[in-house]
Scaffold this active site. Structure first.
Site, PDB file in Angstrom:
ATOM      1  N   TYR A 160       0.837  -1.213   0.000  1.00  0.00           N
ATOM      2  CA  TYR A 160       0.000   0.000   0.000  1.00  0.00           C
ATOM      3  C   TYR A 160       0.870   1.261   0.000  1.00  0.00           C
ATOM      4  O   TYR A 160       0.634   2.187  -0.779  1.00  0.00           O
ATOM      5  CB  TYR A 160      -0.916  -0.020   1.219  1.00  0.00           C
ATOM      6  CG  TYR A 160      -1.877   1.145   1.282  1.00  0.00           C
ATOM      7  CD1 TYR A 160      -2.929   1.250   0.379  1.00  0.00           C
ATOM      8  CD2 TYR A 160      -1.734   2.136   2.253  1.00  0.00           C
ATOM      9  CE1 TYR A 160      -3.825   2.312   0.434  1.00  0.00           C
ATOM     10  CE2 TYR A 160      -2.615   3.196   2.314  1.00  0.00           C
ATOM     11  CZ  TYR A 160      -3.655   3.283   1.409  1.00  0.00           C
ATOM     12  OH  TYR A 160      -4.531   4.356   1.463  1.00  0.00           O
ATOM     13  N   THR A 195     -14.240   6.700   6.066  1.00  0.00           N
ATOM     14  CA  THR A 195     -14.638   6.100   4.800  1.00  0.00           C
ATOM     15  C   THR A 195     -15.215   4.714   5.079  1.00  0.00           C
ATOM     16  O   THR A 195     -15.066   4.180   6.190  1.00  0.00           O
ATOM     17  CB  THR A 195     -13.422   5.965   3.872  1.00  0.00           C
ATOM     18  OG1 THR A 195     -12.464   5.103   4.507  1.00  0.00           O
ATOM     19  CG2 THR A 195     -12.792   7.330   3.610  1.00  0.00           C
TER      20      THR A 195
END
Length: 252
Positions: A160, A195
């Site tokens: 990531y 989120t």
């Protein structure tokens, strides 16, 4: 550039940071083409904003799909902004209990987060280059979503962090490439935001994360990302920059 009557392509625009940016643009009178795998959610937003929003495409890594999405979005008017919010978060150590990091996971993370963002940007730039420049010579604005992980990658984030670090590294050379075309390139590196990715965590885990920023002591609101994205679109002197939007957090 003005948001009113603008036309933006937003990847990952059906939820989270992308949806918040969509809502900020439409509230100002702009139009949006969504690229998102969630067809139902994207078409729901298109129904909520008839004539302003369409579901244009699905797969950021597919050249044909994104080319078609840009063409569909241009039915709303000349493409003036591309905001890349699509991405995945993975967590896997370089060497874990079950052996080394899966190469497939690493490749998929870079494929979606980095290659997908580049694919969208290069094709959007091609479309923007055909626009009539405004008084400042502007033809378009491209915005990437990086992450604080690009700078403060944690355990289990080699894939990531590499994908988001790649985005940060891409901003300046792309801005230099596109300057002669009147296209600006910037990135936002968000910290911890509410989120769907974080919403699935237990309340205790969310509270622990919310205590990490310096101030304010809370998770970021997607609307705050949307406000910064619209600022980057409309401020002509913002170029070749990556902005941390993280309340001063430095991940341990």
């Amino acid at each position: 550039m003005e948001l009113k009557d603008s036309v933006a392509l937003i990847t990952g625009g059906a939820s989270g940071l992308g949806e918040a940016t969509l809502r900020a643009i439409t509230a100002a009178g702009g139009h949006v083409g969504i690229v998102d795998l969630n067809r139902d959610r994207a078409e729901g937003l298109a129904a909520e904003f008839p004539g302003q929003v369409i579901h244009a495409g699905r797969d950021v890594t597919d050249e044909g799909d994104i080319a078609a999405a840009i063409t569909a979005t241009q039915s709303l008017g000349p493409l003036t902004a591309a905001i890349n919010c699509a991405g995945i978060a993975t967590s896997e150590k370089t060497l874990g209990r079950d052996g080394p990091h899966a190469l497939e996971t690493y490749a998929r993370t870079l494929d979606i987060n980095l290659k997908g963002s580049f694919n969208v940007a290069r094709l959007a730039a091609q479309a923007m280059a055909e626009n009539t420049p405004n008084a400042d010579g502007e033809r378009g604005s491209i915005i990437f979503t990086a992450s604080v992980a690009a700078f403060d990658g944690q355990k289990g984030q080699p894939a990531y962090a590499a994908s988001k670090g790649g985005i940060v590294g891409m901003v300046l050379p792309m801005a230099r490439d596109l300057a002669s075309h009147g296209i600006r390139v910037n990135a936002i590196a968000p910290g911890l935001f509410t989120t769907p990715m974080l919403a699935g965590l237990p309340e205790k885990a969310q509270a622990a994360l919310a205590d990490q920023p310096l101030f304010p002591k809370r998770l970021g609101h997607p609307q705050e990302f949307g406000r910064l994205a619209t600022f980057l679109i409309t401020c002509p002197y913002m170029n070749a920059e990556t902005i941390r939007l993280d309340a001063g957090i430095r991940m341990s």
